[in-house]
Scaffold this motif. Sequence first.
Motif, PDB file in Angstrom:
ATOM      1  N   THR A   1       0.684  -1.121   0.096  1.00 28.52           N
ATOM      2  CA  THR A   1       0.016  -0.054  -0.115  1.00 28.52           C
ATOM      3  C   THR A   1       0.969   1.182   0.126  1.00 28.52           C
ATOM      4  N   ALA A   2       0.062   2.466  -0.261  1.00 28.28           N
ATOM      5  CA  ALA A   2       0.894   3.812  -0.348  1.00 28.28           C
ATOM      6  C   ALA A   2       1.418   4.267   1.118  1.00 28.28           C
ATOM      7  N   GLY A   3       0.643   3.771   1.886  1.00 32.35           N
ATOM      8  CA  GLY A   3       1.083   4.294   3.191  1.00 32.35           C
ATOM      9  C   GLY A   3       0.466   3.535   4.201  1.00 32.35           C
ATOM     10  N   PRO A   4       0.601   3.540   5.670  1.00 35.06           N
ATOM     11  CA  PRO A   4      -0.083   3.032   6.796  1.00 35.06           C
ATOM     12  C   PRO A   4      -1.540   3.185   6.528  1.00 35.06           C
ATOM     13  N   VAL A   5      -1.992   1.931   7.100  1.00 36.99           N
ATOM     14  CA  VAL A   5      -3.538   1.993   7.170  1.00 36.99           C
ATOM     15  C   VAL A   5      -3.781   2.768   8.780  1.00 36.99           C
ATOM     16  N   VAL A   6      -4.475   3.469   8.870  1.00 32.98           N
ATOM     17  CA  VAL A   6      -5.057   4.236  10.170  1.00 32.98           C
ATOM     18  C   VAL A   6      -6.491   3.920  10.477  1.00 32.98           C
ATOM     19  N   PRO A   7      -6.841   2.913  11.243  1.00 38.21           N
ATOM     20  CA  PRO A   7      -8.209   2.923  11.499  1.00 38.21           C
ATOM     21  C   PRO A   7      -9.090   4.128  12.125  1.00 38.21           C
ATOM     22  N   VAL A   8     -10.263   4.285  11.707  1.00 37.48           N
ATOM     23  CA  VAL A   8     -11.032   5.306  12.125  1.00 37.48           C
ATOM     24  C   VAL A   8     -11.061   5.201  13.802  1.00 37.48           C
ATOM     25  N   ALA A   9     -10.850   6.390  14.753  1.00 39.47           N
ATOM     26  CA  ALA A   9     -10.833   6.405  15.913  1.00 39.47           C
ATOM     27  C   ALA A   9     -12.155   6.420  16.466  1.00 39.47           C
ATOM     28  N   PRO A  10     -12.462   5.521  17.688  1.00 42.86           N
ATOM     29  CA  PRO A  10     -13.951   5.597  18.104  1.00 42.86           C
ATOM     30  C   PRO A  10     -14.067   7.140  18.257  1.00 42.86           C
ATOM     31  N   GLY A  11     -13.357   7.954  18.901  1.00 40.82           N
ATOM     32  CA  GLY A  11     -13.614   9.324  19.245  1.00 40.82           C
ATOM     33  C   GLY A  11     -13.984  10.055  17.978  1.00 40.82           C
ATOM     34  N   ALA A  12     -13.732   9.812  16.812  1.00 39.50           N
ATOM     35  CA  ALA A  12     -13.952  10.410  15.483  1.00 39.50           C
ATOM     36  C   ALA A  12     -15.125  10.001  15.032  1.00 39.50           C
ATOM     37  N   LEU A  13     -15.494   8.786  15.131  1.00 42.41           N
ATOM     38  CA  LEU A  13     -16.859   8.014  14.883  1.00 42.41           C
ATOM     39  C   LEU A  13     -17.795   8.912  15.769  1.00 42.41           C
ATOM     40  N   LEU A  14     -17.846   8.947  16.908  1.00 42.82           N
ATOM     41  CA  LEU A  14     -18.699   9.412  17.903  1.00 42.82           C
ATOM     42  C   LEU A  14     -18.943  10.962  17.448  1.00 42.82           C
ATOM     43  N   ALA A  15     -17.678  11.582  17.292  1.00 39.69           N
ATOM     44  CA  ALA A  15     -17.778  13.175  17.029  1.00 39.69           C
ATOM     45  C   ALA A  15     -18.654  13.458  15.747  1.00 39.69           C
ATOM     46  N   TRP A  16     -18.439  12.690  14.597  1.00 37.27           N
ATOM     47  CA  TRP A  16     -19.130  12.717  13.379  1.00 37.27           C
ATOM     48  C   TRP A  16     -20.425  12.366  13.412  1.00 37.27           C
ATOM     49  N   THR A  17     -20.652  11.209  14.262  1.00 37.36           N
ATOM     50  CA  THR A  17     -22.173  10.868  14.493  1.00 37.36           C
ATOM     51  C   THR A  17     -23.083  12.107  15.190  1.00 37.36           C
ATOM     52  N   GLY A  18     -22.228  12.764  16.244  1.00 34.92           N
ATOM     53  CA  GLY A  18     -22.868  13.658  16.956  1.00 34.92           C
ATOM     54  C   GLY A  18     -23.165  15.009  15.914  1.00 34.92           C
ATOM     55  N   LEU A  19     -22.068  15.225  15.287  1.00 36.68           N
ATOM     56  CA  LEU A  19     -22.457  16.448  14.298  1.00 36.68           C
ATOM     57  C   LEU A  19     -23.508  16.072  13.159  1.00 36.68           C
ATOM     58  N   ALA A  20     -23.533  14.916  12.770  1.00 39.52           N
ATOM     59  CA  ALA A  20     -24.711  14.452  11.776  1.00 39.52           C
ATOM     60  C   ALA A  20     -26.150  14.532  12.359  1.00 39.52           C
ATOM     61  N   VAL A  21     -26.153  14.092  13.350  1.00 42.42           N
ATOM     62  CA  VAL A  21     -27.393  14.088  14.049  1.00 42.42           C
ATOM     63  C   VAL A  21     -27.854  15.213  14.651  1.00 42.42           C
ATOM     64  N   GLY A  22     -26.896  15.939  15.390  1.00 40.74           N
ATOM     65  CA  GLY A  22     -27.150  17.286  15.707  1.00 40.74           C
ATOM     66  C   GLY A  22     -27.504  18.205  14.691  1.00 40.74           C
ATOM     67  N   THR A  23     -27.014  18.409  13.638  1.00 32.41           N
ATOM     68  CA  THR A  23     -27.478  19.090  12.395  1.00 32.41           C
ATOM     69  C   THR A  23     -28.842  18.737  12.021  1.00 32.41           C
ATOM     70  N   ALA A  24     -29.330  17.309  11.846  1.00 36.83           N
ATOM     71  CA  ALA A  24     -30.490  16.997  11.503  1.00 36.83           C
ATOM     72  C   ALA A  24     -31.711  17.473  12.344  1.00 36.83           C
ATOM     73  N   SER A  25     -31.208  17.462  13.800  1.00 42.02           N
ATOM     74  CA  SER A  25     -32.319  17.738  14.752  1.00 42.02           C
ATOM     75  C   SER A  25     -32.231  19.483  14.687  1.00 42.02           C
TER      76      SER A  25
END
Length: 806
Positions: free
Chosen positions: A480-504
């Motif tokens: 691969t072109a570079g190391p595969v960095v998994p998505v951090a749980p905090g980033a997943l929760l942050a994006w989820t919070g931003l998405a549902v917060g924008t919807a509400s």
Amino acid sequence: MDMNLPPVEELRRVDAELARLDARRAELLARRAWLLGVLYAPAGRPAVPPFPGVAPRPETSPRGAQNVLLTLGGTLLAVAALAFTLVSWGSMGIAGRSAVLLAVTSAALAAPAALLRRGLGSTAEAVGALGLVLTVLDAYALHRVALPGADGLGYTAVASAVLAGVWGGYGGLLRGLRLPLPAAVVAAQLPLPLGALAAGGGPAVVAWAAVLTAAADVLALGRPLRGEVRITAGASAGVLTAWALLTGAGLSLTGPWTGAPLLLGCAALCLYAARAARPAAWALALVAGLALVAAVAGPVRAALPSEWAVPVYVVCGLALAALWRPVRAGWIPEAVRGGFGLAGGVVAALGVLWALPPVLVGLLGPADRSAGLWSGAHAAPVLADYPATAALVLLLGAVAAATAGGPWGRWGAVALGWSLLMALPVALELPYAAGIAVRLVATAAALGLAARPGGPAHERPEPAPARPEGAWGASWTPVTAGPVVPVAPGALLAWTGLAVGTASAVSALLLALDVRAATFVVLGVLLALFTAVAVLGGGAVRETAAGVAVLAAAGLVGAGAAAAGLPAATAGLALLLVPAGTAALAVRVRSVAAEATGVAVGALALALTVPRPAVLALALALGGVIAAATALRAERRRAASWTAGALFLAAAWVRLAVWGVTVPEAYTLPVTVPALVVGLLRRRRDPAASSWAAYGPGLAVTLVPSLAAVWSDPHWARPLLLGTGALAVTLLGARFRLQAPLVLGGTALVLVAAHELAPYVVQLVGALPRWLPPAVAGLLLLAVGATYERRLREARALRERLARMR
């Protein structure tokens, strides 16, 4: 070969000739190999000429052909025996019929023994299968002749039991045959269910008979049996258990106290089978868990009102999934625990799906604008009679997800908790103000999660794995072109919070549009919330929140203009406060999303002022001021300076049009001359400066307005003067190799010439025959096609010469 061709054409012909030679060489080599085979082949073996790409081989094996023939022969004999039994039976007496059936069946059952001794296993298998079919026909004939008054179901149950015993003993004697023992297992599945049905038993009794038969199959699986027997017994047990489970599930809805014991029996049988079938243990535990939930929840559901049915099943499912705790004591196997957890999760997920309609109505219901903006009327909820226990189901799911822990458990708790808040206004039929408040609370909670410490701005990505040592040594290179960095749980929760917060937030704003005061309150709260996320968050979450905050500010300005009764053009001027504010804040707080959103709001403001040209000129000038202020920043200087110049120029043109000026050169030439002088001085000081930056603005100030005036001027003076000036500019650009004068002057000259020739072209086209223009166009295309390569070279050379200019 023609040596006068262009290099590209000559190269193409050389490649085609080489490919043809390669193909001919391969053909000759194949022929040579065949000729050698003919010369040196052994006597009597015919030589087969080669077929390119196809290797001669038999299309079937001898054993396969043998099996096909034996299967067809056995099938045809079985069909003949069936036809004899059903059609020709009545033409013989009792003695003859008995003698024929006994003789044929005995011969078919005895022949496999002799065939096996001679090593003819496949033939013995086919003849043995015919013998089994004949025993079934013997049983049918016995019922028709000797026992015509016997009950059909009862006789079939007894006959299947007898046949199972006979076939089992026959397979035990002739162990070389594979079919009798599986056939005996299949026949053994029928006696108990058919007997229960013949005795007048209901669905529950027949299902219990199926469960007992399946239990016998499962017990047989614990013994050392041949593979085909184990497969048949396992498949039979699965079919009977599935039938019993479906019957028990149906009874649990109509008669819970009748279906519950049956479901418990099926669950116990699945759990016992999980011990013998280790690869499928988790699947059997899953089925057992679903049966346990249905068995326990059925009677409880029947004792409560109908709206509590789904919560009861969800509670039972979550209780089953919680059995992972006793695993630490060691009395629940790992596979069973996994199956139970999956079963409980499936039940809970189905309950959450049932509870989603109030969530969707709470989220999208405010989009109904049939009553109009600020009308004070509120749309009635679509699901006014939906059970309020849907909110309880969402609450149970959120608590269970939070208890489960882990990244996905936290994510599920956030999603279900937000869904609960969105469903409350519909499920509980809350008043208008309370509905807005609940939506704002959901928005605040979700955005708080997006901006919390430990989010994407504070988490460090996992380090890349070290390069392995060993045989590859230091030369190992990752694919691969570079190391595969998994998505951090905090980033997943942050994006989820931003998405549902924008919807509400959108839902709350849509609902607030019913009342003027509520609109201002909600927009103010949203501006504060998204600004906080933009300040406290990090990364892309911060940028997204900053853009939404700018939109909230624009909404506040627009709502204020609408409340003041301002016309659209004046409201557009007011909206320019938003890009001005983002440009001012960008000096301290750098946010690309905020600036881009501000630019979009500025474009909307300009569009609102288009119906009133005087206001449009003012708006363009103010936009130029904002762009000029932005150009003070070094990283925005180039784009912002050009934007400011374009806006100021457009403002001047619009203002001249508003004043009814017919001679724009009186206003543009005084600007063009000093602009060109400044450009000349800049080029002397910086010879590397582009001609577009030095002379482009000054030339455009005069050429563009004059071109616009030429197309509406019926006189000859302006086209003549403009054409002369454009010709002079073009010649100067060609003389000093300057790109901007050459392009701008040449374009203006072409447009002036087109304007002057347009009337004559129209008259000429009207006087020509209608077939002439298509003919001319066709000849032109042929000419262009004939010299296409040369024209491309010339165009490429012209482009290169133009690119070398300054």
